[in-house]
Design a protein around this motif. Structure first.
Motif, PDB file in Angstrom:
ATOM      1  N   LEU B 145      16.153 -11.250  -3.403  1.00 10.53           N
ATOM      2  CA  LEU B 145      16.531 -11.029  -4.754  1.00 10.53           C
ATOM      3  C   LEU B 145      16.888 -12.392  -5.363  1.00 10.53           C
ATOM      4  O   LEU B 145      16.546 -12.767  -6.499  1.00 10.53           O
ATOM      5  CB  LEU B 145      17.694  -9.957  -4.680  1.00 10.53           C
ATOM      6  CG  LEU B 145      17.427  -8.511  -4.836  1.00 10.53           C
ATOM      7  CD1 LEU B 145      18.637  -7.982  -4.626  1.00 10.53           C
ATOM      8  CD2 LEU B 145      16.932  -8.477  -6.043  1.00 10.53           C
ATOM      9  N   THR B 146      17.463 -13.135  -4.568  1.00 11.04           N
ATOM     10  CA  THR B 146      17.803 -14.659  -5.035  1.00 11.04           C
ATOM     11  C   THR B 146      16.307 -15.253  -5.555  1.00 11.04           C
ATOM     12  O   THR B 146      16.416 -15.972  -6.819  1.00 11.04           O
ATOM     13  CB  THR B 146      18.522 -15.345  -4.010  1.00 11.04           C
ATOM     14  OG1 THR B 146      19.449 -14.684  -3.538  1.00 11.04           O
ATOM     15  CG2 THR B 146      18.833 -16.789  -4.585  1.00 11.04           C
ATOM     16  N   CYS B 147      15.488 -15.619  -4.626  1.00  6.94           N
ATOM     17  CA  CYS B 147      14.230 -16.015  -5.131  1.00  6.94           C
ATOM     18  C   CYS B 147      13.530 -15.239  -6.205  1.00  6.94           C
ATOM     19  O   CYS B 147      13.186 -16.229  -7.070  1.00  6.94           O
ATOM     20  CB  CYS B 147      13.119 -15.618  -3.887  1.00  6.94           C
ATOM     21  SG  CYS B 147      13.460 -16.517  -2.190  1.00  6.94           S
ATOM     22  N   ILE B 148      13.414 -13.946  -6.508  1.00  3.96           N
ATOM     23  CA  ILE B 148      13.118 -13.452  -7.602  1.00  3.96           C
ATOM     24  C   ILE B 148      13.774 -13.504  -8.941  1.00  3.96           C
ATOM     25  O   ILE B 148      13.241 -14.264 -10.033  1.00  3.96           O
ATOM     26  CB  ILE B 148      12.769 -12.066  -7.311  1.00  3.96           C
ATOM     27  CG1 ILE B 148      11.748 -11.791  -6.439  1.00  3.96           C
ATOM     28  CG2 ILE B 148      12.319 -11.101  -8.739  1.00  3.96           C
ATOM     29  CD1 ILE B 148      11.677 -10.473  -5.843  1.00  3.96           C
ATOM     30  N   SER B 149      15.181 -13.549  -8.788  1.00  2.00           N
ATOM     31  CA  SER B 149      16.080 -13.542  -9.976  1.00  2.00           C
ATOM     32  C   SER B 149      15.939 -15.075 -10.501  1.00  2.00           C
ATOM     33  O   SER B 149      15.875 -15.258 -11.921  1.00  2.00           O
ATOM     34  CB  SER B 149      17.386 -12.970  -9.688  1.00  2.00           C
ATOM     35  OG  SER B 149      18.093 -13.798  -8.606  1.00  2.00           O
ATOM     36  N   VAL B 205      28.946 -17.807  -6.573  1.00  2.00           N
ATOM     37  CA  VAL B 205      29.970 -17.321  -5.446  1.00  2.00           C
ATOM     38  C   VAL B 205      29.453 -15.884  -4.649  1.00  2.00           C
ATOM     39  O   VAL B 205      29.450 -15.835  -3.329  1.00  2.00           O
ATOM     40  CB  VAL B 205      31.481 -17.492  -5.932  1.00  2.00           C
ATOM     41  CG1 VAL B 205      32.338 -16.677  -4.853  1.00  2.00           C
ATOM     42  CG2 VAL B 205      31.525 -18.590  -6.201  1.00  2.00           C
ATOM     43  N   TYR B 206      29.109 -15.120  -5.510  1.00  2.00           N
ATOM     44  CA  TYR B 206      28.888 -13.796  -5.029  1.00  2.00           C
ATOM     45  C   TYR B 206      27.486 -13.596  -4.276  1.00  2.00           C
ATOM     46  O   TYR B 206      27.486 -12.981  -3.396  1.00  2.00           O
ATOM     47  CB  TYR B 206      28.738 -12.597  -6.205  1.00  2.00           C
ATOM     48  CG  TYR B 206      29.956 -12.694  -7.050  1.00  2.00           C
ATOM     49  CD1 TYR B 206      30.802 -11.781  -6.626  1.00  2.00           C
ATOM     50  CD2 TYR B 206      30.059 -13.531  -7.947  1.00  2.00           C
ATOM     51  CE1 TYR B 206      32.109 -11.758  -7.435  1.00  2.00           C
ATOM     52  CE2 TYR B 206      31.567 -13.443  -8.869  1.00  2.00           C
ATOM     53  CZ  TYR B 206      32.346 -12.672  -8.301  1.00  2.00           C
ATOM     54  OH  TYR B 206      33.575 -12.553  -9.337  1.00  2.00           O
ATOM     55  N   LEU B 207      26.647 -14.454  -4.740  1.00  2.00           N
ATOM     56  CA  LEU B 207      25.193 -14.714  -3.876  1.00  2.00           C
ATOM     57  C   LEU B 207      25.515 -15.318  -2.459  1.00  2.00           C
ATOM     58  O   LEU B 207      25.111 -14.827  -1.420  1.00  2.00           O
ATOM     59  CB  LEU B 207      24.448 -15.489  -4.615  1.00  2.00           C
ATOM     60  CG  LEU B 207      24.047 -14.716  -6.130  1.00  2.00           C
ATOM     61  CD1 LEU B 207      22.963 -15.412  -6.556  1.00  2.00           C
ATOM     62  CD2 LEU B 207      23.626 -13.180  -6.088  1.00  2.00           C
ATOM     63  N   ILE B 208      26.241 -16.415  -2.570  1.00  2.00           N
ATOM     64  CA  ILE B 208      26.432 -17.166  -1.380  1.00  2.00           C
ATOM     65  C   ILE B 208      27.155 -16.185  -0.191  1.00  2.00           C
ATOM     66  O   ILE B 208      27.057 -16.105   0.776  1.00  2.00           O
ATOM     67  CB  ILE B 208      27.037 -18.528  -1.501  1.00  2.00           C
ATOM     68  CG1 ILE B 208      25.950 -19.356  -2.276  1.00  2.00           C
ATOM     69  CG2 ILE B 208      27.435 -19.333  -0.379  1.00  2.00           C
ATOM     70  CD1 ILE B 208      26.242 -20.708  -2.617  1.00  2.00           C
ATOM     71  N   SER B 209      28.121 -15.852  -0.912  1.00  2.00           N
ATOM     72  CA  SER B 209      29.316 -14.947  -0.087  1.00  2.00           C
ATOM     73  C   SER B 209      28.544 -13.773   0.862  1.00  2.00           C
ATOM     74  O   SER B 209      28.543 -13.448   1.707  1.00  2.00           O
ATOM     75  CB  SER B 209      30.245 -14.320  -0.998  1.00  2.00           C
ATOM     76  OG  SER B 209      31.262 -13.190  -0.221  1.00  2.00           O
ATOM     77  N   ALA B 224      29.644  -5.389  -1.630  1.00  2.11           N
ATOM     78  CA  ALA B 224      29.002  -4.478  -2.636  1.00  2.11           C
ATOM     79  C   ALA B 224      29.131  -5.151  -4.129  1.00  2.11           C
ATOM     80  O   ALA B 224      27.922  -5.159  -4.856  1.00  2.11           O
ATOM     81  CB  ALA B 224      29.955  -3.280  -2.876  1.00  2.11           C
ATOM     82  N   ILE B 225      30.019  -6.000  -4.298  1.00  9.47           N
ATOM     83  CA  ILE B 225      30.042  -6.788  -5.674  1.00  9.47           C
ATOM     84  C   ILE B 225      28.933  -7.609  -5.664  1.00  9.47           C
ATOM     85  O   ILE B 225      28.348  -7.994  -6.495  1.00  9.47           O
ATOM     86  CB  ILE B 225      31.597  -7.331  -5.626  1.00  9.47           C
ATOM     87  CG1 ILE B 225      32.488  -6.175  -5.869  1.00  9.47           C
ATOM     88  CG2 ILE B 225      31.601  -8.427  -6.956  1.00  9.47           C
ATOM     89  CD1 ILE B 225      33.835  -6.833  -5.993  1.00  9.47           C
ATOM     90  N   SER B 226      28.810  -8.290  -4.423  1.00 10.23           N
ATOM     91  CA  SER B 226      27.630  -9.168  -4.485  1.00 10.23           C
ATOM     92  C   SER B 226      26.202  -8.776  -4.974  1.00 10.23           C
ATOM     93  O   SER B 226      25.542  -9.381  -5.619  1.00 10.23           O
ATOM     94  CB  SER B 226      27.515  -9.859  -2.952  1.00 10.23           C
ATOM     95  OG  SER B 226      28.915 -10.535  -2.570  1.00 10.23           O
ATOM     96  N   LEU B 227      26.035  -7.704  -4.263  1.00  9.64           N
ATOM     97  CA  LEU B 227      24.941  -6.801  -4.606  1.00  9.64           C
ATOM     98  C   LEU B 227      25.008  -6.540  -6.139  1.00  9.64           C
ATOM     99  O   LEU B 227      23.783  -6.575  -6.667  1.00  9.64           O
ATOM    100  CB  LEU B 227      24.686  -5.426  -3.840  1.00  9.64           C
ATOM    101  CG  LEU B 227      23.870  -5.697  -2.367  1.00  9.64           C
ATOM    102  CD1 LEU B 227      23.788  -4.404  -1.823  1.00  9.64           C
ATOM    103  CD2 LEU B 227      22.434  -6.239  -2.913  1.00  9.64           C
TER     104      LEU B 227
END
Ligand SMILES: Nc1ncnc2c1ncn2[C@@H]1O[C@H](COP(=O)(O)OP(=O)(O)O)[C@@H](O)[C@H]1O
Ligand SMILES: [Mg+2]
Lengths: 308, 253
Positions: B145-149, B205-209, B224-227
């Motif tokens: 998801l990180t790669c794509i976004s 922060v949310y992604l790394i967490s 869940a918030i990260s997702l």
């Protein structure tokens, strides 16, 4: 035969408000070479770009092979190959790789044999894997042509293929165009060189300030060019052309002192001697005589000036 | 759908990557190793553990994210900016392709490249520290998801950019600081309370967490918030791209 490209009431207004096309109508027949002849800024590139999908029409419709270029853009564009005015190429690619990409972009299955054939036809057979940055300007133009032909289009647009190119290269390009036409490809090329239109086109469309001023078969234009006008100045004005001279198709100038007689220099007899005899017979006295020849150049300049 | 066009764009972009393979791969490997030397060895010797994980291992997810985000963004932005810059974009505009196909081609290639780099960093890290991955599926999902976004974000930047400075501007001024301040090298619980609140406005922060949770099972913010955060971000990028192509913004007059 239905036109392969049909442009109807096309206008194009750029975002800055400039109206580059003002109601263009044009029909192009399959298999012909048509030259869009016009000075810089006439709207040639805009017209081509709008047909090919690079810019959107403001109003009017365009069909290619019967498909609307906006609503049926996939079918329409599949039939078009475009060679742009600028030498837009990636310097670190090779002719083979870049044509492969073009073909893929059109959704065609890979066919390296065909691409090699096209590049070889364009005298690039020994440059298939050469860096594009190492190629000459003429070669780059031919790489662009190969890219445009990579997906086997029915219609090829060449935007100023010989602008800023020396005579030698221009002749070479004309030979390339000749070859393409022999394969049945319809070719639309833009140029601001009259000789170029004269050398390779079947039909010539003169465009200026966003308007098509004339579309004519080249041989018809040439025929008009083969015509000369004999201008006869009379000593006294006349109200109308005497009955006895009706057969000559003379035209009378506004002041009534000027008679124009158009004749064909290529014909066996010009009819001038007989006309002069009949003029005397009708009692008209001449002050002066002179002839002028119209050339494509003159027709062109005249048209472009009228539009100004 | 013109799958041939997607394939052509994807392969063309990947070919560029593989032609410069050494510099594409060596540089992330070297910089990751340097981070380990500086942060893992030098600083790690003073910090034993963070949230029960050795400091060297703790920074691995952040390091991967750092590279993946910057690589995905710069690859995608460059991929679409370059044809605009040298004028070959005329081909894309006059071919029977639509915006979805162009986007999939460029974003897909950029995401793939950054994924490859992410995996290589992960492997490199494995030479320096003991790594355990608690939730492998979630790890892959976060990574993808990180790669794509971020490739989508890069694509938008590439279309927006009018020159090379602008192309570098957002990655340099926005993404890099957000990633560095996003808890790549520390847990935000290590910050004073006031800064913890400020940090929560940083989306990274949310992604790394979340990504770190996939490795070690501990997180700064609920997973869940990260997702949700990464999904919303992806959605926003998609909406922006849809709007760009619908209006022809900066591409087609
Ligand atoms: N993107 C654009 N925005 C505004 N005006 C433009 C744009 N492109 C071309 N024009 C203007 O439209 C006119 C026609 O340009 P063009 O079609 O390139 O002419 P030609 O190809 O016949 O030389 C020119 O006056 C040009 O300045
Ligand atoms: Mg032009």
């Amino acid at each position: 035969m239905p036109a392969i490209v049909k442009v109807t009431d096309l206008t194009k207004r750029y975002n800055d408000g400039f109206e580059a096309l003002k109601g263009v109508n044009l029909e192009i027949e399959e298999g012909e070479i048509i030259a869009l002849l016009g000075p810089n800024g006439a709207g040639k590139t805009t017209l081509i770009s709008t047909i090919c999908g690079i810019t959107m029409p403001t109003s009017g419709t365009i069909t290619v092979g019967g498909y609307d270029t906006v609503t049926k853009y996939r079918e329409a564009r599949a039939q078009i190959g475009l060679v742009p005015q600028e030498l837009n190429l990636e310097p670190f690619e090779t002719p083979m790789r870049t044509t492969r990409f073009s073909r893929g972009l059109f959704g065609k299955p890979p066919n390296d044999a065909y691409l090699k054939e096209v590049l070889t036809e364009l005298s690039l057979g020994d440059k298939l894997d050469a860096g594009i940055r190492t190629l000459s300007g003429g070669m780059k133009r031919r790489v662009l042509i190969a890219k445009a032909l990579s997906h086997e289009p029915r219609v090829l647009f060449l935007d100023e293929p010989t602008a800023g190119v020396d005579v030698e290269l221009r002749k070479e390009m004309w030979a390339v165009v000749d070859k393409l036409r022999a394969n049945g490809t319809t070719i639309i090329l833009t140029t601001h060189y009259i000789e170029e239109a004269e050398a390779i086109a079947d039909r010539i469309a003169v465009i200026n300030k966003g308007e098509i001023l004339l579309v004519e078969r080249k041989d018809e234009l040439m025929r008009q060019m083969g015509q000369k006008v004999l201008r006869i100045e009379l000593t006294a004005p006349i109200a109308e052309i005497p009955e006895a001279l009706a057969a000559y198709g003379l035209s009378l100038g506004e002041d009534g002192c000027m008679l124009d007689y158009t004749y064909d220099v290529t014909g066996e007899r010009t009819g001038i001697t007989r006309l002069l005899g009949d003029l005397a017979g009708a009692g008209l006295k001449m002050r002066d005589l002179h002839t002028k020849q119209s050339s494509l150049e003159e027709i062109f300049v005249g048209l472009v000036k009228e539009g100004a | 759908m013109n799958f041939g066009a997607i394939r052509a764009i994807f392969l063309y972009e990947m070919a560029r990557f593989f032609r410069t393979l050494t510099q594409s791969l060596i540089s992330p490997v070297i910089s990751t190793s340097l981070y380990f030397v500086v942060f893992g060895a030098a600083i790690g010797s003073r910090i034993d553990e963070v949230e029960g994980v050795s400091y060297g291992a703790f920074i691995v997810p952040g390091l991967i994210m750092l590279s993946v985000m910057t690589q995905a963004t710069s690859n995608a932005s460059f991929g679409i900016y370059f044809p605009k810059f040298i004028g070959t974009i005329y081909e894309h505009l006059s071919a029977p392709v639509n915006f979805i196909e162009i986007t999939i081609g460029y974003v897909g290639a950029a995401a793939t490249k950054s994924l490859i780099i992410g995996v290589i960093i992960l492997v490199t890290a494995g030479f320096f520290v003991d790594l355990q991955i608690a939730h492998p599926v979630a790890m892959v999902a976060f990574l993808l998801l990180t790669c794509i976004s971020f490739a989508l974000l890069g694509f938008i930047i590439g279309i927006w950019a009018g020159n090379f400075e602008q192309l570098q501007l957002i990655p340099l001024l926005v993404i890099t600081p957000l990633v560095f301040l996003g808890g790549s090298f520390y847990s935000i619980t290590m910050l004073p309370p006031a800064w913890q609140v400020v940090t929560l406005f940083n989306p990274v922060v949310y992604l790394i967490s979340g990504f770190r949770w996939a490795f070690f099972g501990t997180a700064d913010v609920p997973v869940a918030i990260s997702l949700i955060a990464i999904t919303v971000f992806t959605g926003l990028c998609l909406a922006a791209i849809w709007w760009i192509f619908k209006t022809g913004w900066r591409l087609r007059q």
